[in-house]
Design an enzyme around this catalytic site. Structure first.
Site, PDB file in Angstrom:
ATOM      1  N   PHE A   1      30.832  44.338  40.758  1.00 22.16           N
ATOM      2  CA  PHE A   1      30.944  45.034  39.410  1.00 22.16           C
ATOM      3  C   PHE A   1      30.622  43.685  38.590  1.00 22.16           C
ATOM      4  O   PHE A   1      29.527  43.456  37.862  1.00 22.16           O
ATOM      5  CB  PHE A   1      32.330  45.248  39.002  1.00 22.16           C
ATOM      6  CG  PHE A   1      32.717  45.633  37.460  1.00 22.16           C
ATOM      7  CD1 PHE A   1      31.550  45.797  36.654  1.00 22.16           C
ATOM      8  CD2 PHE A   1      33.847  45.320  37.154  1.00 22.16           C
ATOM      9  CE1 PHE A   1      31.888  45.836  35.366  1.00 22.16           C
ATOM     10  CE2 PHE A   1      34.253  45.440  35.701  1.00 22.16           C
ATOM     11  CZ  PHE A   1      33.333  45.574  34.934  1.00 22.16           C
TER      12      PHE A   1
ATOM     13  N   GLY B   1      31.320  46.001  46.703  1.00 17.88           N
ATOM     14  CA  GLY B   1      30.368  45.935  45.858  1.00 17.88           C
ATOM     15  C   GLY B   1      29.331  46.964  46.554  1.00 17.88           C
ATOM     16  O   GLY B   1      29.311  47.632  47.422  1.00 17.88           O
TER      17      GLY B   1
ATOM     18  N   ALA C   1      34.106  36.923  45.302  1.00 18.19           N
ATOM     19  CA  ALA C   1      34.251  37.882  46.210  1.00 18.19           C
ATOM     20  C   ALA C   1      35.842  38.090  46.425  1.00 18.19           C
ATOM     21  O   ALA C   1      36.471  36.975  46.429  1.00 18.19           O
ATOM     22  CB  ALA C   1      33.575  37.384  47.439  1.00 18.19           C
ATOM     23  N   ALA C   2      36.194  39.174  46.539  1.00 17.09           N
ATOM     24  CA  ALA C   2      37.746  39.522  46.835  1.00 17.09           C
ATOM     25  C   ALA C   2      37.983  40.983  46.917  1.00 17.09           C
ATOM     26  O   ALA C   2      36.958  41.926  46.496  1.00 17.09           O
ATOM     27  CB  ALA C   2      38.658  39.048  45.616  1.00 17.09           C
TER      28      ALA C   2
ATOM     29  N   GLY D   1      56.468  47.423  38.042  1.00 17.46           N
ATOM     30  CA  GLY D   1      55.831  46.145  38.457  1.00 17.46           C
ATOM     31  C   GLY D   1      54.586  46.099  37.270  1.00 17.46           C
ATOM     32  O   GLY D   1      53.745  45.038  37.464  1.00 17.46           O
TER      33      GLY D   1
ATOM     34  N   ASP E   1      30.530  38.573  55.128  1.00 19.39           N
ATOM     35  CA  ASP E   1      31.787  38.500  54.777  1.00 19.39           C
ATOM     36  C   ASP E   1      32.310  36.908  54.526  1.00 19.39           C
ATOM     37  O   ASP E   1      31.745  35.778  55.489  1.00 19.39           O
ATOM     38  CB  ASP E   1      32.582  39.024  55.876  1.00 19.39           C
ATOM     39  CG  ASP E   1      34.055  39.325  55.459  1.00 19.39           C
ATOM     40  OD1 ASP E   1      34.429  38.514  54.653  1.00 19.39           O
ATOM     41  OD2 ASP E   1      34.650  40.449  55.716  1.00 19.39           O
TER      42      ASP E   1
ATOM     43  N   TYR F   1      48.079  42.067  45.654  1.00 21.73           N
ATOM     44  CA  TYR F   1      46.916  41.508  45.196  1.00 21.73           C
ATOM     45  C   TYR F   1      47.150  40.377  44.016  1.00 21.73           C
ATOM     46  O   TYR F   1      46.263  39.307  44.044  1.00 21.73           O
ATOM     47  CB  TYR F   1      46.141  42.727  44.301  1.00 21.73           C
ATOM     48  CG  TYR F   1      45.078  42.330  43.433  1.00 21.73           C
ATOM     49  CD1 TYR F   1      43.941  41.762  43.961  1.00 21.73           C
ATOM     50  CD2 TYR F   1      45.352  42.260  42.051  1.00 21.73           C
ATOM     51  CE1 TYR F   1      43.008  41.494  43.093  1.00 21.73           C
ATOM     52  CE2 TYR F   1      44.154  41.800  41.297  1.00 21.73           C
ATOM     53  CZ  TYR F   1      43.037  41.405  41.648  1.00 21.73           C
ATOM     54  OH  TYR F   1      42.122  40.775  41.041  1.00 21.73           O
TER      55      TYR F   1
ATOM     56  N   ARG G   1      54.473  53.373  36.518  1.00 22.29           N
ATOM     57  CA  ARG G   1      54.618  52.568  37.672  1.00 22.29           C
ATOM     58  C   ARG G   1      55.307  51.313  37.432  1.00 22.29           C
ATOM     59  O   ARG G   1      55.041  50.468  36.439  1.00 22.29           O
ATOM     60  CB  ARG G   1      53.210  52.344  38.156  1.00 22.29           C
ATOM     61  CG  ARG G   1      52.609  53.356  38.804  1.00 22.29           C
ATOM     62  CD  ARG G   1      51.191  53.093  39.458  1.00 22.29           C
ATOM     63  NE  ARG G   1      50.039  52.397  38.782  1.00 22.29           N
ATOM     64  CZ  ARG G   1      49.285  53.036  38.122  1.00 22.29           C
ATOM     65  NH1 ARG G   1      49.262  54.466  38.270  1.00 22.29           N
ATOM     66  NH2 ARG G   1      48.369  52.642  37.249  1.00 22.29           N
TER      67      ARG G   1
END
Length: 342
Positions: free
Chosen positions: A17, A42, A83-84, A274, A62, A150, A272
């Site tokens: 993105f 992606g 990248a993640a 958190g 990767d 995350y 939610r």
């Protein structure tokens, strides 16, 4: 002889993105760009319109494979590390994958950059690492309180980035991004960011699934403003610093619902644990250090999303039941976390 390009750049996650927008902007400025992306989230289609640019090179690799990526960094000037694994909710179910990609992968990128003598490394950090802050707008000095894997892995990776700057002299900047939205945002099968969820529901003529009462606000920041921030950071002398990237405002989910104008209406789903009631960046530091400011008003950005709605035609359509199934583990663990913190 005029050089074919100005800077040799690497964009990890460059088919994703935000990365695709950075890639596009770098090529337009006559930089050479190597994109490293394993296309787990992606899409090659995000950069397909750039494929004939002689300054673009793409590797479907990767970042966790250090041996594979090292040679790509030879002669690099600027590294943009995006990248993640980026979807928040699945990180509860897959902490090992998130740690491997977001932390180990970042280590590999840092070492490849350091050994290649990179002149700048700009890291995509996350405002989610602030957790539920005490101060709004939230400054960079706020305590880090990651609430889920995350957010934790993005913060751990940020710590690695800053440490490599401190110890090894790698010129680094971490940009803490707040609720980036815009064309090409993820359409993966994971339950994720509100824009993708709502646009797929709008196409399918299904009601919007609004978390809680919709009064919660988010610092929605348009992707082209974010891409400009990355390039401004690279093209500066500022180093070893973390800076917020936000819109300068915060907007309710109810306002987003109003702008998207879904005839099917809304259904409300449980709030939610958190997640903060508000995200709102203090952007005074990046304005001062980089002379950067957001330029895209929220209403204009939403209209751009509607103009590009076909991008989400193949995205999954979520409803209250499928979201409850996808977030079951989230509630299982974070409800306990909230109780322990109270």
């Amino acid at each position: 002889m005029t050089p074919k390009y100005q800077q040799r750049c690497i964009v990890t996650g460059g088919a994703g993105f935000i990365g695709s927008h950075i890639t596009e902007r770098l090529l337009a400025a006559n930089h050479a760009v190597t994109v490293i992306d394993n296309c787990s989230t992606g899409r090659v289609e995000n950069i397909a319109h750039l494929q004939n640019d002689e300054n673009l090179t793409f590797f479907n690799t990767d970042i966790r494979d250090r041996a594979a990526i090292t040679s790509y960094f030879a002669g690099v000037d600027w590294v943009f590390h995006l990248a993640a694994l980026g979807d928040i909710v699945p990180s509860i179910n897959m902490p090992d994958a998130y740690f491997s990609s977001n932390v180990d992968g970042t280590y590999n990128v840092l070492e490849a950059s350091r050994n290649a003598g990179a002149r700048r490394l700009i890291y995509a950090a996350s405002s989610s690492s602030y957790g539920i802050p005490d101060i709004y707008p939230t400054p960079e000095t706020a305590e880090m309180r990651p609430q889920y894997p995350y957010a934790l892995t993005k913060w751990l990776a940020e710590e690695l980035v800053m440490h490599w700057g401190l110890v090894y002299g790698l010129p680094v900047v971490a940009l803490r991004l707040f609720n980036t939205y815009g064309p090409r945002s993820r359409t993966s099968g994971a339950y994720g960011a509100v824009f993708g969820v709502f646009l797929a529901q709008l196409i399918a003529e299904e009601p919007f699934t609004v978390v809680g009462d919709g009064t919660q606000t988010r610092d929605f920041t348009f992707v082209t403003d974010v891409a400009k921030a990355f390039i401004s950071a690279a093209d500066s002398e500022v180093t070893n610093i973390c800076m917020n990237v936000g819109s300068g405002g915060t907007y309710s989910i109810n306002r987003l619902v109003e702008l998207l104008d879904n005839p099917a209406g809304v259904v409300h789903i449980p709030k939610r644990p958190g997640e903060p009631d508000c995200t709102f960046a203090d952007v005074s530091q990046i304005k001062e250090k980089l002379n950067w400011s957001p330029t895209v008003p929220f209403e204009d950005g939403v209209q751009v999303m509607l103009d590009n709605i076909d991008y989400w035609r193949e995205a999954p359509v979520w409803n209250a039941k499928s979201i409850a199934d996808a977030t079951r583990e989230w509630f299982k663990y974070l409800d306990k976390h909230d109780e322990a913190s109270s």
